[in-house]
Every structure is written in structure tokens, then in C-alpha cells.
Motif scaffolding. Sequence first.
Motif, PDB file in Angstrom:
ATOM      1  N   SER A 114     -31.026   7.221 -12.171  1.00 55.37           N
ATOM      2  CA  SER A 114     -30.072   7.160 -10.809  1.00 55.37           C
ATOM      3  C   SER A 114     -29.548   5.992 -10.483  1.00 55.37           C
ATOM      4  O   SER A 114     -30.861   5.493  -9.951  1.00 55.37           O
ATOM      5  N   ARG A 165     -19.327  15.274 -23.186  1.00 45.67           N
ATOM      6  CA  ARG A 165     -19.807  13.976 -22.274  1.00 45.67           C
ATOM      7  C   ARG A 165     -21.205  13.823 -23.043  1.00 45.67           C
ATOM      8  O   ARG A 165     -21.487  12.960 -23.332  1.00 45.67           O
ATOM      9  N   ASP A 213     -22.764   4.789 -18.283  1.00 50.87           N
ATOM     10  CA  ASP A 213     -22.723   4.703 -17.478  1.00 50.87           C
ATOM     11  C   ASP A 213     -22.074   6.006 -17.579  1.00 50.87           C
ATOM     12  O   ASP A 213     -21.116   6.460 -18.699  1.00 50.87           O
ATOM     13  N   PRO A 214     -22.043   7.413 -17.496  1.00 52.74           N
ATOM     14  CA  PRO A 214     -21.214   8.567 -17.213  1.00 52.74           C
ATOM     15  C   PRO A 214     -20.074   8.417 -17.154  1.00 52.74           C
ATOM     16  O   PRO A 214     -19.128   9.746 -16.388  1.00 52.74           O
ATOM     17  N   SER A 215     -19.897   7.369 -16.004  1.00 52.21           N
ATOM     18  CA  SER A 215     -18.349   7.073 -14.625  1.00 52.21           C
ATOM     19  C   SER A 215     -18.377   8.469 -14.110  1.00 52.21           C
ATOM     20  O   SER A 215     -18.799   9.011 -13.584  1.00 52.21           O
ATOM     21  N   ARG A 216     -16.802   8.646 -14.026  1.00 47.23           N
ATOM     22  CA  ARG A 216     -15.993   8.965 -12.907  1.00 47.23           C
ATOM     23  C   ARG A 216     -14.812   9.683 -13.697  1.00 47.23           C
ATOM     24  O   ARG A 216     -14.296   8.355 -14.761  1.00 47.23           O
ATOM     25  N   ALA A 275     -16.446  12.355 -12.154  1.00 48.44           N
ATOM     26  CA  ALA A 275     -17.593  13.019 -11.967  1.00 48.44           C
ATOM     27  C   ALA A 275     -17.598  14.706 -12.065  1.00 48.44           C
ATOM     28  O   ALA A 275     -16.757  15.366 -11.737  1.00 48.44           O
ATOM     29  N   ASP A 293     -24.715  13.051 -12.402  1.00 55.77           N
ATOM     30  CA  ASP A 293     -24.433  13.090 -14.070  1.00 55.77           C
ATOM     31  C   ASP A 293     -25.497  12.538 -14.159  1.00 55.77           C
ATOM     32  O   ASP A 293     -25.505  12.858 -15.959  1.00 55.77           O
ATOM     33  N   SER A 295     -24.067   6.322 -10.008  1.00 50.79           N
ATOM     34  CA  SER A 295     -24.327   7.942  -8.962  1.00 50.79           C
ATOM     35  C   SER A 295     -25.706   8.338  -9.380  1.00 50.79           C
ATOM     36  O   SER A 295     -26.194   8.381  -9.917  1.00 50.79           O
ATOM     37  N   GLN A 312     -21.130   7.121  -5.583  1.00 50.87           N
ATOM     38  CA  GLN A 312     -20.453   7.481  -6.747  1.00 50.87           C
ATOM     39  C   GLN A 312     -20.533   6.625  -7.299  1.00 50.87           C
ATOM     40  O   GLN A 312     -20.757   4.927  -7.623  1.00 50.87           O
ATOM     41  N   SER A 313     -20.300   6.510  -9.035  1.00 53.34           N
ATOM     42  CA  SER A 313     -20.079   5.251  -9.883  1.00 53.34           C
ATOM     43  C   SER A 313     -19.140   4.184  -9.805  1.00 53.34           C
ATOM     44  O   SER A 313     -17.589   5.027  -9.120  1.00 53.34           O
TER      45      SER A 313
END
Length: 780
Positions: free
Chosen positions: A78, A472, A488-491, A493, A498, A508, A537-538
Amino acid sequence: MSTPHRSPRRRSLSGAALAALLAAVAVCAGDAAARVFPYGPRHRSVNDLGNQFVPFHAHLWDLLHGRARGGLLFNWQSGYGTSFLPDLGTYLTSPFSVLVAVFPRADIDLAVYAVTVLKTAAAAAAMAWLLRTVHRGPWWAAGLLGASYALCGWSVIEASYNPMWLDGLIALPLLCLTGEWALRGRRVLLAPPVVAVCWTANFYTAYMATLGAALVLLVRVVLTREGLRARTAVVARAAGTTLLGIALAAPVLLPLFLSSGRAHPGWAREFRPVSWADLFARLLPGTYSFSSPAVFVGTGTLLLLAALPFRRELPLRDRLGWTGLTAAVALSLQWAPTHLAWHLFATPNGSPYRQTFVLAGIAVIAAWTALERGLPGPRALAAGTAVLAAAALGAHGSTLATRWSLALFAGGLALAGTAWWVLRRRRLLLPAAGLLALVLLAQAAATTAFGHRGKLGGLDDYPSWGADHTGRARALAAADGWPAYRTDPSRPALSGNDPMLLGGQGGSYYSSHTPEVFTRTMVALGAGWTSRGRNVQSLDNPVTDAVFAVGARLRPDGSVLRADVPPLVTTRPPGAAASYGDSPFANQELLLGARVYEDPHAPGVCRAGTEAYLWAPEYNATARLADGPVFRLNGGAPRNRAALQPMGVSRGASSALVFDADPPPRWTLACLDRSRLDAAVAALRATAATSVRVGSSGVGAVLPAGSTGTAVVSVPAIAGWTCNGRPASDHLGLVAVPLAPGTTRVACSFRPPGLRPGLAVAAAALALLAVTAAGARRRR
């Protein structure tokens, strides 16, 4: 009134078991009636439950199964790397939290729900046990009152989606129990560990519970001990026990407190007490309000409490002591100085009445006192009924008091009054006690269900784990290349955390401990936020991806965008110290070390072939390139800040920027030249570390021979990093190591500030406890 052949201990156990059963049944029945998860299609994960607590428990699951990136001290997943011990101490150190490990990871929402129900049941059992310790009485009555405490409005409405607060609900009766031990000079060695467990489980509500337990003990001392010397001895024993227990918890508490001081500041606002009509309305079952105290504890309990002053069989000072304490705590909810004292001298960011469970607990203990000399008679019950009727009239004018809540209150009062009166006839004990239990179950379940309706109507909600989460998570696992690069899980979210919920090592992060340096750095680079800067946020941007070694980024369609990026450790040439300015594009270039953006060649139009990026942090609407898709920017200061938004590849004049609402007061369009970025990345890679090793709370790297300037680790420069034997430096918000001539290795380790002195304090407390144990053994 009780079963003669049962021992007092067995009767206490029976009361605790009954309380736990009633509490669990009522919570589950209310959730089922509301058709929320896991009983129906409605989301249970509202507000921070879905945004913080479920992801944190998912990360705990990974830790317990050896799958997490990081350890107890540091979280690599994170915020591009952040301290974990403060989060652990705030959200996950409850003894119940580890139970999530027995569930499949895909059932993490169910695991958190099961822990929540179990905590509620444990609070009921603990209160029932405490009541039987304070004085003897019917075990079934202790069970009913214990359940009514655990099912108070605060518990089923507020703490149910803040499950770590339920540890405070458990802590109050346990801390009162240590007070009873101090009063009687018993269990000197057991009391400090009990205090330590309570404070470790959740220090915030444990602090409130400690204040409440201290008030209860003071009343008990005044009522049961004579003389200043005897009273002082009890208070001294209790204070010593409490301080020793808190000292045992210091390895968690001290890093947590220091981390809070370095966190991004939350929402500061002045306390405004609710109207007295609203306060009386919250005595009723089936009411909901985010900003008023949910003091409902069941009309059967309230009737005993209201009858207490009129029970002439009890000594006058007992009646005055417990009635006065309950009234004083109720008044303290409405007065600003005492409100601040309850909340560690800081008005909370969210609901302002988080200490309400203490009032519920004291009310239940006072109600139990009403049974000390037997069941109340008709006169006391009639007087108590009149008091509660007056309280219901006091709710007149409040919008919180509905016809349904008033009807549920009046019906419950009538049935409870009848049951307490009928209980004086011994042969009707079972049906009358059953009636009291049914009244409590019905009112608590209705309050639970009504609370869900209010929360779903007024708070954000998040879906439980489903196909989207699974898809995901699998994509992130397949793309994972840590520590060679981040994924990166990105947006957009699914939650504010995430990376912990789904996997990867993203930007994020949402916590009460979100570091100020991290928020400040990410905002300077163009990141967005919610929750006034604590939910960062990412940042979907190839420049920052290069800086933070993000080599794989999840796209909204489930695919993964890959990029060749530098490793986690790079070098920068010698030069003067730099600082960020107002433009996120210039700040990104400063951190990257190269110019990669160009200005639009016409207002709102990027040169054909370049990539358009829009920065409009206050804009809260959609925008697009004239020939491109629509993008939503979520501004709305001060709560929300819109992230720097990729708009697509420009085709020239046909790709003019279009705002679908009034343009914001400030915005910037910049045009990214990919060829320049590729050259800058190649230059960074050429002088970067040749190998990188990452441990649970450290990173080591080998640099090319002849490296000069500064080694930069792609991790926020939070307090606690030590590199090459010295406190780490800061390069534009990232961990940095000045390179002396000939330096070819970098070794950085992280230790949360406060951990070492916290361990020293705990060791001293443990030694004192051992000395006490040895002395007790010699005396025996």
C-alpha cells in the motif's frame, strides 16, 4: 429466582452463555430482516467497513498464510510502501481478528461478519459475567442485561461497521472486572494482562472504556468502603494495575501514537451537541442518525434503570450513586469539555458520540443494581414506567422518533413491565423471562434492520467479494513481478485499499495513519484523494509509474498494461536540493530528472501524437477530448480532490479539450511526448541498481561502480527508515541515500518510531509483574 443446586460459578456461566446467544441471534435476525450480506443482496460493507476494514483483514489473512508482501512492521503493498505496525494496532490486534484465517480468502467479507457477530456475543457474555461478580442475582437476568448491553444502539448501528470498536464494547466490562478485583484485593497478576489485551485490541475505545470503568469503580468504592485510607488503597491498586497493563501494551501503543502525530490531518470541526429531543429519541428502538448518540438498550433494561430511584428496599446512597452516575455520564455527552475528554481531546472526524457504549454499560450496571434486593414491586415499576413515558414525550419534535419507533417502544414497555411484575410469581418465571427475551430480540433486531436502511441511504457502500474481485485478483497475480517491478491495481478502484484487498503493490492507501509526507508527495505529483487526504488514490500516469517502478498496471477492462521501468533503486546526479512547485507536471519532471511534457500548441489542443493529461483538482464533472471518450473527474474540495486524468492520444485540432460543465477556476492541460519519456527511462536504468533485494521491512541494492550523487529508493520517506547505518535522507518525498565516493551498496531497513522504547517499557512492566508474582509466591 435461581436454581439451588447450581454453583454460583455455573450460574454465572449460564448467564454469560444466555447473553451471548441472545446477542448473536438478534444481530443475525436484524441483518436477515434487512436482507444485507450474507442473508440477501444488499451490501453490508458501508463506509470504512468496505473501504478500510475488510481490506485490512484481507491483508491479515495474507500475513497469516505467508502470502503478504511485507510483515508486521512494514507493508510493501500500500502507498508504495508504508509502516504497518500502527495499522495493525489500530485495526487488527484484537484476539478475534486472527479467526479470519480459517475462512477461504474469497470469503473475507463473511469472515469479517463472523468476527463481528462473535465480538458482539463476547461483549454480552463479559457484561453478564461482570454483573454476577458485582453482586449475586438471577443468572437469567444477568444474561438478559448482558445481551441488552451488547445490543445497544451504538453497537448494532455504529460499531457493526467499525468492528474494531466492538473491542471497546468487550473492554468495558473486562476493565470493570479488574476494578472489582482491585476492590477485593484479588487476581493481582491477572489484571494487568487483561488491561494490556484491552488496550492492544483497540486503544481508542479502550481509553473510553477505561474512563468508564474508573467512574464505576469510584462509585463502588464510595458505596462499599469506609474511610479515606481504605478507599485510597483500592484506587491505588486499580491505578497501578491499569498503568502496568498499558505499559505491557507499549510496543503497539507507542508506535501507534507517534504515527498518528505524523499522519495527514483529518477533518477538524467544532462539537455541536444534538437537541435534547433527538437525545431522548435515540432511547427508542428503531431510530437512526449518524450524528446523535444511539443510547437504546432495550425497554426491559431501561425500565429497571428508571425504577431504581424508587426501590426503597435499597439504601438511599446506592440509588443516588448509580442514578447520579448514569445521569452525569449522559450529560457529559452533551458538554464540549467532557466530549473532548471522552475522545482523547480531539473531536472525531466522523460520528461525534463514540463514547455512547460507556453510557450503555453504566446504565446496565445501574439496572442490575435495581435487582440487588429482589425484583421490583408494582410501585417502583409504575414510577419507572412514568419516567420512560416522560422520556418518550421528551422526544416530541424530533424527526428521529417515528410512529414505528414509538409503537415499538410503547409495546415493549408494556410487555416488559408486565413481565417484570409477573416474575414475582415464581411459577411464571420461565414464560415471563422468555417474554423479556423476546422483547429484547424484537427491538434489537428492528433497530439493527432500521440502521441498515439508514446507512445504505446515507453512506457509501461497497460490494462483497464477487466475480469482479476474483477477476482483478487473478490478473494482478498473473502480472506480479515483485520486487523487479510493482503491479498496481489502478483506478477505478473497488475500495480505498485495493492493493491489500486484491493484490499488487500500488499507490492507493486509506488509513487513519496515512502519512503526511506520502499525501503531500502524491498530491504534488497529481494524485487525487477522498476523505480529506487520508484516502490517497493511485495515480494512472506513465511518468510516476517510471519513478515508482510500476511495470504492470491493471486496466478497467481487466487487461494489464506493461512498461519497462527502472528498478526500485535508482541514482540521481549531484546537485542542489530541489523542492516541488505548483504544477504536477513540472513536479513529475523534477522527480524523473528530465523534461517529457510540452505545452498545448493551441489553447486546449495537444500536438498530434502526444498524450493529453488534464489536471483539474477541483473539477467535479466529466471532460473529454472532442473526438474521444468521456472521463469523470471527482473533485469537490475539501473532501475530494480529482486526480490528474489521462485523456488519450491527441489527433491535433480535432482533439480539443471539452469540459461538460463550467470550467474549474484552475486547470492545466499538458502533452506527454512518449519518445522523451522513453529516453528518460533508459537514462535512469543505465545508472540504476544492478540488483535489488527486498525483505519484509528492508531493501538492499548493488549500484554500478563509480556511482555518485544520491541513491533514491522508490518508497515514501516516512519516519523510521535507516540506510547504510544512518537515518535516511529525503529526495522530493522519497527515501534517499547520499553516496560517498566508492559506495556501491545500499542497505535500508525500517523500524517504526517508538518500537524500541515501547519494548523497553513493556520489558520493565513485565519485570515488575514477575517481581510481584515472586513476592506473592513467597507469601503463600
